[in-house]
Design a protein around this motif. Structure first.
Motif, PDB file in Angstrom:
ATOM      1  N   GLY A 490      49.282  11.854   3.568  1.00  0.00           N
ATOM      2  CA  GLY A 490      49.673  10.865   2.848  1.00  0.00           C
ATOM      3  C   GLY A 490      48.815   9.445   3.377  1.00  0.00           C
ATOM      4  N   ASN A 491      49.229   8.602   2.638  1.00  0.00           N
ATOM      5  CA  ASN A 491      48.823   7.154   2.915  1.00  0.00           C
ATOM      6  C   ASN A 491      49.771   6.362   3.983  1.00  0.00           C
ATOM      7  OD1 ASN A 491      46.295   6.477   1.031  1.00  0.00           O
ATOM      8  ND2 ASN A 491      47.893   7.316  -0.257  1.00  0.00           N
ATOM      9  N   TYR A 492      49.163   5.823   5.062  1.00  0.00           N
ATOM     10  CA  TYR A 492      50.176   5.408   6.060  1.00  0.00           C
ATOM     11  C   TYR A 492      49.801   3.990   6.414  1.00  0.00           C
ATOM     12  CZ  TYR A 492      52.083  10.234   6.810  1.00  0.00           C
ATOM     13  OH  TYR A 492      52.718  11.262   6.740  1.00  0.00           O
ATOM     14  N   LYS A 493      50.749   3.269   6.675  1.00  0.00           N
ATOM     15  CA  LYS A 493      50.715   1.923   7.322  1.00  0.00           C
ATOM     16  C   LYS A 493      51.608   2.246   8.612  1.00  0.00           C
ATOM     17  CE  LYS A 493      49.477  -1.475   3.746  1.00  0.00           C
ATOM     18  NZ  LYS A 493      49.982  -2.623   3.220  1.00  0.00           N
ATOM     19  N   VAL A 494      51.178   1.567   9.781  1.00  0.00           N
ATOM     20  CA  VAL A 494      51.787   1.704  10.950  1.00  0.00           C
ATOM     21  C   VAL A 494      52.248   0.048  11.462  1.00  0.00           C
ATOM     22  CG1 VAL A 494      50.950   3.825  11.614  1.00  0.00           C
ATOM     23  CG2 VAL A 494      49.850   1.754  12.478  1.00  0.00           C
ATOM     24  N   ARG A 495      53.092   0.160  12.193  1.00  0.00           N
ATOM     25  CA  ARG A 495      53.486  -1.216  12.811  1.00  0.00           C
ATOM     26  C   ARG A 495      53.200  -1.118  14.349  1.00  0.00           C
ATOM     27  NH1 ARG A 495      58.073   0.245  10.365  1.00  0.00           N
ATOM     28  NH2 ARG A 495      59.253   0.199  12.347  1.00  0.00           N
ATOM     29  N   ASP A 511      44.455  13.049   5.527  1.00  0.00           N
ATOM     30  CA  ASP A 511      44.231  14.139   4.625  1.00  0.00           C
ATOM     31  C   ASP A 511      44.580  15.545   5.027  1.00  0.00           C
ATOM     32  OD1 ASP A 511      43.889  15.073   2.129  1.00  0.00           O
ATOM     33  OD2 ASP A 511      41.644  14.483   1.744  1.00  0.00           O
ATOM     34  N   PHE A 512      44.853  16.424   4.251  1.00  0.00           N
ATOM     35  CA  PHE A 512      45.132  17.932   4.672  1.00  0.00           C
ATOM     36  C   PHE A 512      44.183  18.290   5.836  1.00  0.00           C
ATOM     37  CE2 PHE A 512      46.511  17.797   0.108  1.00  0.00           C
ATOM     38  CZ  PHE A 512      47.735  18.012   0.390  1.00  0.00           C
ATOM     39  N   GLY A 513      44.696  18.793   6.974  1.00  0.00           N
ATOM     40  CA  GLY A 513      44.007  19.513   8.001  1.00  0.00           C
ATOM     41  C   GLY A 513      42.762  18.743   8.744  1.00  0.00           C
ATOM     42  N   ALA A 514      42.995  17.170   8.672  1.00  0.00           N
ATOM     43  CA  ALA A 514      41.867  16.633   9.160  1.00  0.00           C
ATOM     44  C   ALA A 514      42.460  15.917  10.687  1.00  0.00           C
ATOM     45  CB  ALA A 514      41.553  15.293   8.409  1.00  0.00           C
ATOM     46  N   SER A 515      41.480  15.371  11.432  1.00  0.00           N
ATOM     47  CA  SER A 515      42.154  14.950  12.897  1.00  0.00           C
ATOM     48  C   SER A 515      41.206  13.431  12.766  1.00  0.00           C
ATOM     49  CB  SER A 515      41.439  15.856  13.924  1.00  0.00           C
ATOM     50  OG  SER A 515      41.429  15.140  15.036  1.00  0.00           O
TER      51      SER A 515
END
Length: 662
Positions: A490-495, A511-515
């Motif tokens: 998913g798309n993420y924003k972090v604090r 994305d799926f399966g990525a690091s």
């Protein structure tokens, strides 16, 4: 329930892929060994109707225990395993016990003169099974993944709902009791068959040395004790069972939809324009395609073949189904090869992988002791293209790294390394000079199609990173690196919060399966700089559609035809027994998967090719056997023998082609 079973083993019981696949197919095999028990109970004591009722109750109890075993707060890991295995054993007894009875009970509702209607019933019967399967393979993963309970996936609900629906189904079945034609049990037929076969063998051995005229069939040696009718019926059953010998290989491929194909789906891109499929939901394609293919084959394909005056007999249909299943696994092998292109390359002893993350604001030339892996200078803040492979010597435990930046700064560093490991060389400036850290990376793709992310803190103070899930990651100052955190795609924003400031970082799509590695180097809201260390799953899950289409078309031609064929070739007194024999081919198919998975550990694509080749070879053998098989009407067998219209040995194979050959 089986739709989520493999992922339950992986994610709830925390078993590895091989153990999960093994137990999945052991359970599937058990479900098709227990029909022998159901057939015995039905034919000997209770009859089909009562057997269906009583074993359905066992079925429900097994689901309830399985659901309780999936509640995290109930006991420890060992308790979960015990409850799960006990529940699966009861489910196997319940579902397997009713399998030979349900199909045969439906066939019993038709008189012999209604053979065409009975044939249509088996298609409708199979259609209704797949209608239920279509709903369940789509909804059950939703109950598992989209409904959250006890802080995670709700396996307890996914196992509990089938129990409730089975109670409802049982009530509907009992409500129609007054409309059914119920055939009473005919005694212990299977025991009588075994005794007859045993007497024939022992009688033949006893009289081997005596001058007694030779008998045309080995079962004729039981004629001193058993009736001619029983002996002829046993001849019919044994020759059909002989014809069944090659069939398990088809099921060995077919049942891997719930294990190997589901695991393949976890390593693919499952995004359909904003709608994300669960890996186990792809199994819904099989029942959906069955619902589409059955009327197409019954009303279009088969009539067209008949118009072309091609004698498309049941044996030929089943052989064609085998070929289609073999092609399905060939297609799965091609998909697997493409899927593996985004995986980390396998490492041999004395090999490691390394990439360079240049955070120094200028180009840096990197040389490693004795190996020129990076011929071009590494650009600043650039996503590394690929890992480079290091080759270590027998005694090497550390490597010397030589760094030279464009203005002429040069530094030498030594870092310890281990074989078969993956590293990132982190380059940055400290007090005007280049410095490095060697950090360990993920060596394999994140499991279950999740994304993995870690953070590098370039600030001079500690940072707490908070996801939407309130998960907090602490990263100490001065280019320290956090541990990996796995999240759903998913798309993420972090604090991000330091001692004095709070700001947000937009991570974009994980994305799926990525690091990913994310750099924290500002205290203002901005787009984060990140590298994709392990590439995302770039093969779309829709590429599994051809293999599902092929194996579903093969199932229509193989399974429905075989189900009706095994019923039609059975004597009246042994229909449940022969149905159980048909179902046993499924059990032995799962045993084949267990043997291949454990005895011949191969790369997954090679295993798919192996199964495709085995089924193709078995298809040729089955076609040869079927060429010499002669269809027999159970009710007319004795009458034809007495009139001399067929061999008294009841042999199902003849070297002379006949018009009645299947």
């Amino acid at each position: 329930m089986k739709a989520v079973l493999t992922l339950y083993f992986l994610n709830f019981l925390h078993w590895d892929e091989n153990l999960s696949t093994t137990v999945y197919h052991a359970f599937s095999g058990l479900c098709y060994f227990t029909p022998v028990i159901g057939a015995l109970i039905a034919d000997t004591w209770l009859g089909k109707f009562k057997t269906i009722i009583y074993l359905s109750i066992v079925y429900v109890i097994g689901h309830v225990i399985k659901s309780v075993g999936a509640i995290p707060t109930v006991g420890n890991q060992m308790v979960h395993v015990i409850l799960s295995m006990f529940g699966l054993a009861l489910i196997a007894l319940g579902t397997g016990g009713i399998k030979p009875c349900v199909a045969a009970f439906g066939g019993d509702q038709f008189e012999e003169e209604h053979a065409q209607e009975r044939s249509k019933f088996f298609s409708v019967f199979y259609l209704s099974i797949n209608a239920g399967s279509l709903i369940s393979t789509f909804v059950t993963p939703v109950l598992r993944g989209d409904v959250k309970c006890f802080g995670g996936d709700c396996y307890a609900l996914a196992f509990g709902v089938p129990a409730a629906l089975m109670v409802l189904a049982l009530g509907v079945f009992i409500a129609g009791s007054g409309m059914y034609k119920k055939t009473p049990p005919r005694g212990n037929i299977l025991l009588e068959v075994c005794q007859c076969i045993g007497f024939a063998v022992t009688n033949r051995l006893k009289n081997r040395s005596k001058q007694i005229p030779r008998r045309e069939h080995w079962l004729d040696w039981a004629s001193e004790k058993y009736s001619k009718q029983l002996i002829n019926e046993i001849k019919m059953v044994t020759r059909v069972l002989f014809l069944f010998i090659p069939l398990p290989m088809f099921w060995a491929l077919f049942d891997q939809q719930g294990s190997r194909w589901t695991l393949q789906a976890t390593r693919m891109n499952a995004d359909f324009g904003g709608v994300v499929f669960q890996p186990d939901q792809m199994q819904f394609l099989n029942p959906l395609l069955i619902l589409i293919f059955i009327p197409i084959f019954d009303f279009v394909v088969y009539p067209l073949i008949r118009k072309c005056r091609f004698n498309f007999t049941p044996i030929k249909k089943m052989s064609a189904g085998m070929l289609l299943a073999a092609l399905a696994f060939a297609a799965a092998a091609v998909v697997e090869v493409k899927v593996n292109e985004t995986a980390m390359p396998p490492l041999e002893p004395k090999e490691s992988l390394i990439q360079v993350l240049n955070l120094a604001n200028e180009k840096v030339q990197v040389k490693i002791q004795g190996q020129d892996l990076f011929q071009q200078p590494v650009e600043a803040f650039q996503d590394p293209a690929e890992y480079s492979k290091l080759t270590l010597t027998e005694t090497q435990q550390s490597l010397v790294f030589e760094l030279q930046s464009s203005p002429g700064l040069q530094s030498i560093f030594s870092h310890p390394v281990k074989e078969k490991s993956v590293y990132s060389l982190l380059v940055h400036k400290s007090e005007g000079s280049l410095t490095t850290h060697l950090i360990a990376d993920m060596a394999t793709k994140p499991a279950k199609g999740l994304s993995a992310v870690r953070f590098i803190n370039a600030l001079d103070q500690d940072v707490n990173v908070t996801f939407d899930t309130e998960q907090i990651i602490s990263v100490t100052k001065n280019y320290s690196v956090s541990h990996y955190t796995t999240v759903e795609r998913g798309n993420y924003k972090v604090r991000c919060k330091t001692g004095t400031k709070e700001f947000s970082l937009d991570l974009g799509l994980l994305d799926f399966g990525a690091s990913y590695t994310v750099l924290i180097n500002e205290t203002t809201s901005s787009q984060a700089w990140k590298t994709e260390d392990i590439h995302a799953n770039n093969v779309h899950i829709a590429w599994q559609l051809p293999q599902y289409m092929l194996i579903s078309a093969g199932e229509v031609m193989f399974s429905i035809t075989g189900l009706a064929f095994s019923y039609s070739q059975a004597p009246v007194s042994m229909k449940s027994v022969l149905q159980a024999g048909w179902l046993l081919t499924v059990a032995f198919g799962n045993v084949i998967v267990l043997i291949v998975a454990q005895a011949a550990p191969l790369e997954q694509w090679a295993e798919f090719v192996l199964f495709a080749g085995l089924l193709f070879g078995v298809c040729i053998i089955f076609s040869i056997m079927g060429y010499f098989y002669v269809s027999v009407n159970p009710d007319d067998l004795l009458e034809k023998e007495e009139k001399g219209e067929m061999p008294s040995n009841g042999n199902a194979f003849s070297l002379v082609p006949q018009k009645t050959k299947l």
